[in-house]
Design a protein around this motif. Sequence first.
Motif, short mmCIF file in Angstrom:
data_model
loop_
_atom_site.label_atom_id
_atom_site.label_comp_id
_atom_site.label_asym_id
_atom_site.label_seq_id
_atom_site.Cartn_x
_atom_site.Cartn_y
_atom_site.Cartn_z
N GLU A 97 0.82 -1.20 0.00
CA GLU A 97 0.00 0.00 0.00
C GLU A 97 0.86 1.26 0.00
N VAL A 98 0.30 2.31 -0.61
CA VAL A 98 0.87 3.65 -0.51
C VAL A 98 -0.06 4.46 0.40
N LEU A 99 0.48 4.97 1.50
CA LEU A 99 -0.33 5.75 2.44
C LEU A 99 -0.22 7.23 2.13
N ALA A 100 -1.23 7.99 2.55
CA ALA A 100 -1.22 9.44 2.36
C ALA A 100 0.00 10.04 3.06
N GLN A 127 -0.99 10.40 -11.07
CA GLN A 127 -0.73 11.47 -10.12
C GLN A 127 -1.92 11.63 -9.18
N VAL A 128 -1.62 11.68 -7.89
CA VAL A 128 -2.62 12.00 -6.87
C VAL A 128 -2.08 13.17 -6.07
N PRO A 183 10.20 -2.62 -2.54
CA PRO A 183 10.32 -4.00 -3.04
C PRO A 183 9.22 -4.40 -4.02
N LYS A 184 8.01 -3.82 -3.88
CA LYS A 184 6.89 -4.28 -4.71
C LYS A 184 6.40 -3.22 -5.71
N PHE A 185 6.34 -1.95 -5.28
CA PHE A 185 5.83 -0.91 -6.17
C PHE A 185 6.87 -0.41 -7.16
N GLY A 186 8.12 -0.83 -6.98
CA GLY A 186 9.18 -0.21 -7.76
C GLY A 186 9.45 1.17 -7.17
N GLU A 187 9.56 2.19 -8.00
CA GLU A 187 9.86 3.53 -7.49
C GLU A 187 8.59 4.37 -7.38
N VAL A 188 8.45 5.03 -6.24
CA VAL A 188 7.32 5.92 -5.96
C VAL A 188 7.88 7.30 -5.68
N MET A 189 7.28 8.31 -6.31
CA MET A 189 7.73 9.70 -6.13
C MET A 189 6.68 10.49 -5.34
N TYR A 190 7.18 11.36 -4.46
CA TYR A 190 6.30 12.39 -3.89
C TYR A 190 7.00 13.73 -4.00
N VAL A 198 1.05 18.28 -1.72
CA VAL A 198 1.98 17.18 -1.99
C VAL A 198 1.41 16.36 -3.13
N ASP A 199 2.25 16.08 -4.14
CA ASP A 199 1.87 15.24 -5.28
C ASP A 199 2.52 13.87 -5.13
N LEU A 200 1.77 12.84 -5.45
CA LEU A 200 2.28 11.47 -5.53
C LEU A 200 2.28 11.04 -6.99
#
Length: 221
Positions: free
Chosen positions: A65-68, A92-93, A145-152, A188-190
């Motif tokens: 999961e990606v949390l806020a 983008q969120v 490990p699972k999502f790969g790379e996540v940017m904020y 903040v952008d995800l």
Amino acid sequence: MFHREGQKIILITFFLVVAALLVAQYYVPADWARWLVQISALVVLVLILQFFRNPKRPVTPSFDEVLAPVDGKVVIIDEVDEPEYFKDKRKQVSIFMSPVNVHVTRYPVSGTVTYSKYHPGKYLVAWHPKSSTKNERTTVVIHTPKFGEVMYRQIAGAVARRIVNYAEEGEQVTQGTDAGFIKFGSRVDLFLPLDCNIHVRLNQKVVGAKTCIASLPKQDD
């Protein structure tokens, strides 16, 4: 509990408020004027205290999961081209923080920081379409490990004048822990993989380190 980034401002405000209360008590003769000064000073102190509050939010980290990363309202959910790091399409969120929201930034995922960069810029209002690329901002990418790379991306707004970012390249970070602060601002952008499932909707209020923003699609057994 208050955030460390507010300690100096809180201390200065406290002494100024005490001074205002004493001056009003001994040097303002009219009752109505004395009460006005004292109440106004206390209101300012309360506003500063609530702005820098830092509630404890225990998290059981999840790689699924990606949390806020912040408290606020979801203002953008879209598929966009991300030109700074990925240079491809991402989901983008974006979460907008009003002055009454908690302004602590928390890591949305656990992993290794692979990119952390500060960009000076303008101070357009946070909901302006170009604020994500034109305003003062920091960009952080975490390899999971699972999502790969996540940017904020922390983005300053019309009022915010300082972004605090604790993420350092090569550092191991844990979901839900303190990642920084945006003083008196604002968004903040995800940027997430295209195949993830989004669990929020436009105008939904979210809570940092609590609300699930996205999850991985379920794999067939």
